[in-house]
Write an enzyme that holds these catalytic residues in place. Structure first.
Site, PDB file in Angstrom:
ATOM      1  N   ASN A 191      18.644  16.466  56.640  1.00 49.29           N
ATOM      2  CA  ASN A 191      17.722  15.458  56.635  1.00 49.29           C
ATOM      3  C   ASN A 191      18.443  14.244  57.198  1.00 49.29           C
ATOM      4  O   ASN A 191      19.079  13.818  56.268  1.00 49.29           O
ATOM      5  CB  ASN A 191      17.418  15.471  55.066  1.00 49.29           C
ATOM      6  CG  ASN A 191      16.340  14.073  54.826  1.00 49.29           C
ATOM      7  OD1 ASN A 191      16.043  13.292  55.750  1.00 49.29           O
ATOM      8  ND2 ASN A 191      15.976  14.140  53.700  1.00 49.29           N
TER       9      ASN A 191
ATOM     10  N   HIS B 219       5.346  13.459  52.164  1.00 46.65           N
ATOM     11  CA  HIS B 219       5.924  14.347  51.147  1.00 46.65           C
ATOM     12  C   HIS B 219       5.451  15.632  51.320  1.00 46.65           C
ATOM     13  O   HIS B 219       5.445  16.576  50.115  1.00 46.65           O
ATOM     14  CB  HIS B 219       5.602  13.764  49.840  1.00 46.65           C
ATOM     15  CG  HIS B 219       6.270  12.322  49.599  1.00 46.65           C
ATOM     16  ND1 HIS B 219       5.919  11.192  49.013  1.00 46.65           N
ATOM     17  CD2 HIS B 219       7.535  11.965  49.752  1.00 46.65           C
ATOM     18  CE1 HIS B 219       6.513  10.569  48.600  1.00 46.65           C
ATOM     19  NE2 HIS B 219       7.694  10.744  49.213  1.00 46.65           N
TER      20      HIS B 219
ATOM     21  N   ARG C 292       7.179  -0.771  48.000  1.00 44.88           N
ATOM     22  CA  ARG C 292       6.096  -0.569  48.872  1.00 44.88           C
ATOM     23  C   ARG C 292       4.645  -1.026  48.060  1.00 44.88           C
ATOM     24  O   ARG C 292       4.507  -0.476  46.968  1.00 44.88           O
ATOM     25  CB  ARG C 292       5.742   0.607  49.491  1.00 44.88           C
ATOM     26  CG  ARG C 292       6.786   0.987  50.609  1.00 44.88           C
ATOM     27  CD  ARG C 292       6.559   2.424  51.143  1.00 44.88           C
ATOM     28  NE  ARG C 292       7.858   3.218  51.123  1.00 44.88           N
ATOM     29  CZ  ARG C 292       8.053   4.499  51.217  1.00 44.88           C
ATOM     30  NH1 ARG C 292       6.965   5.050  51.357  1.00 44.88           N
ATOM     31  NH2 ARG C 292       9.200   5.190  51.088  1.00 44.88           N
TER      32      ARG C 292
ATOM     33  N   ARG D 201      14.462  18.425  58.507  1.00 48.06           N
ATOM     34  CA  ARG D 201      13.218  17.610  57.924  1.00 48.06           C
ATOM     35  C   ARG D 201      12.707  16.525  59.248  1.00 48.06           C
ATOM     36  O   ARG D 201      13.677  15.975  59.707  1.00 48.06           O
ATOM     37  CB  ARG D 201      13.577  16.848  56.587  1.00 48.06           C
ATOM     38  CG  ARG D 201      12.679  15.956  56.318  1.00 48.06           C
ATOM     39  CD  ARG D 201      12.927  14.685  55.460  1.00 48.06           C
ATOM     40  NE  ARG D 201      11.783  14.088  54.764  1.00 48.06           N
ATOM     41  CZ  ARG D 201      11.744  13.013  54.401  1.00 48.06           C
ATOM     42  NH1 ARG D 201      12.976  12.232  54.439  1.00 48.06           N
ATOM     43  NH2 ARG D 201      10.852  12.365  54.107  1.00 48.06           N
TER      44      ARG D 201
ATOM     45  N   GLU E  66      12.680  20.138  48.306  1.00 47.20           N
ATOM     46  CA  GLU E  66      12.191  20.039  49.436  1.00 47.20           C
ATOM     47  C   GLU E  66      13.021  20.843  50.245  1.00 47.20           C
ATOM     48  O   GLU E  66      12.672  21.469  51.242  1.00 47.20           O
ATOM     49  CB  GLU E  66      12.007  18.586  49.844  1.00 47.20           C
ATOM     50  CG  GLU E  66      10.839  17.877  49.104  1.00 47.20           C
ATOM     51  CD  GLU E  66      10.974  16.339  49.289  1.00 47.20           C
ATOM     52  OE1 GLU E  66      11.763  15.762  48.136  1.00 47.20           O
ATOM     53  OE2 GLU E  66      10.328  15.645  49.973  1.00 47.20           O
TER      54      GLU E  66
END
Ligand code: ADP
Length: 398
Positions: free
Chosen positions: A7, A181, A241, A92, A385
């Site tokens: 990743n 996601h 965010r 990823r 993940e």
């Protein structure tokens, strides 16, 4: 089968060496602050609890990956004798646009296709692809597979992914909701379906709550809506965010404060959310501690955050015509019992009943949190993940 999962961010590289069949993790770690003074390398062997943490100059991703490969094969604490023991590399990749609806074997043509979406994720995609090209250079002859954050949500119907903007903005600029996601929503909703006994029809809501946060509505195993949009800014209130706001508010603030495009972007992505309201930290633990000590702004941020999660859960239940299971995952979803409780508070009218006693107990893995009489199951599920990336890689190369 040993899959190296990578990743790769602009200044970091997270890695795991995994057997996707047995789910065994041979080694896990990260390179941080690549190209920035004070680079750090971490390496852990779960089977022996061996841990290594060193500070070493890592000017580019190439030096970082070299250090990873040298450590994986080092005498003593290495977990493989030779780098040729790595069967495949799974990456990823953040944005696959509309072209990539599932994971894909990477070659020059596919990489060019991913690059065509760089505009949609200018911070993430080029960094992800740098990881791919570096692996191709340092581990030659091994297959590389790309696993997209957006792919799982490509099953959304047009009524959910379209924005009510001029149609030309979709047709010419590809402006629409993509969602992110995806690997986590896929993994957690898959487990949820298993826990439900793999029925033919199911309605699952997954709340992935970490620094970045998103909710998805998964009907019969397919994503039918999700809260993130063209970029990961839309939807829930997150660490830094803002999530959903009136888009005109951004234009208003930009004009009033005389900001550049980049400055208003930074304001919404890096200075808003929990940090924007609480002002002292973007971390949920700090937020909860401050709220427990009577900090009113922390309490406001918590109330805002959970109010929005609750509203999304109810709206997705309405969109699917019901819900069988609500799942909480991610750093906050897995660990914060009070945020889980506040997120489903008031949803009793939908048949959602949380068992407060079970919710308060710290336990790893998948845990049922709803009462015996609840019409809707509530679970906390530990996301994984990297395992999804390793499994997809295995499926493609086997
Ligand atoms: P990322 O999106 O970076 O992968 P994570 O899924 O690791 O984020 O989640 C990070 C968030 O989880 C942080 O806000 C952190 O405070 C929160 N978190 C971790 N442990 C706890 C806990 N015990 N209680 C509340 N929040 C927690």
């Amino acid at each position: 089968m040993k899959v190296l999962v990578i990743n790769c961010g602009s200044s970091s590289l997270k890695y795991q060496l995994i057997n996707p069949s047995t789910e065994e993790v041979f080694a896990i770690g990260l390179c941080d602050r690549i190209g920035i003074p004070g680079s750090k390398f971490e390496y852990e062997v779960p089977a022996t609890d061996f841990e290594l943490e060193i500070e070493q100059d890592l000017p580019t991703h190439k030096e970082a990956l070299e250090l990873v490969l040298n450590t994986l094969t080092a005498e003593g604490h290495g977990v493989i004798g030779d780098i040729q023991e790595v069967d495949a590399i799974g990456h990823r990749l953040v944005h696959g646009g509309e072209e990539f609806t599932e994971s894909v074997l990477l070659d020059a043509k596919v990489i060019a296709g991913v690059e065509a979406n760089n505009d949609l994720a200018p911070l993430h995609n080029p960094a992800n692809l740098l990881g791919v090209t570096t692996c191709m250079e340092l581990i030659p002859g091994k297959p590389n597979v790309g696993v997209f954050d957006t792919a799982f949500h490509q099953t959304m119907p047009a009524k959910a992914f379209m924005y009510p903007l001029p149609y030309a903005d979709y047709a010419e600029l590809k402006v629409r909701k993509y969602g992110f996601h995806g690997t986590s929503h896929k993994y957690v909703s898959g487990l949820a379906n298993e826990l439900l006994g793999n029925p033919e029809h199911s309605k699952v809501i997954v709340c992935h709550l970490g620094n970045g946060a998103s909710i998805s509505a998964v009907k019969d195993g397919k994503s039918v809506d999700t809260s993130m949009g063209l970029t990961p800014l839309q939807g829930l209130m997150m660490g830094t965010r803002c999530g959903d706001i009136d888009p005109a508010a951004a234009l208003f603030i930009k004009a009033k404060r005389n900001l550049t495009d980049k400055e208003i972007d930074t304001r919404m992505n890096k200075e808003s959310g929990i940090l924007g309201i609480f002002e002292k930290s973007s971390d949920c633990r700090d937020l909860e501690n401050a709220a427990n000590s009577g900090d009113e702004r922390a309490q406001l941020a918590l109330d805002m955050m959970t109010y929005r999660i609750r509203a999304y859960i109810a709206s997705y239940a309405a969109a699917m015509g019901g819900v069988d299971m609500i799942c909480f995952t991610g750093g906050i979803g897995e660990n914060s019992d009070s945020i889980r409780a506040k997120s489903v508070e008031g949803l009793e009218f939908m048949g959602v009943e949380l068992d407060a006693a079970v919710n308060g107990v710290r336990k790893k893995g998948s845990v049922k949190l709803s009462t015996a009489t609840s019409k809707v199951a509530i679970y906390k599920i530990q996301t994984n993940e990297e395992l999804v990336i390793a499994r997809d890689t295995f499926e493609i190369v086997k």
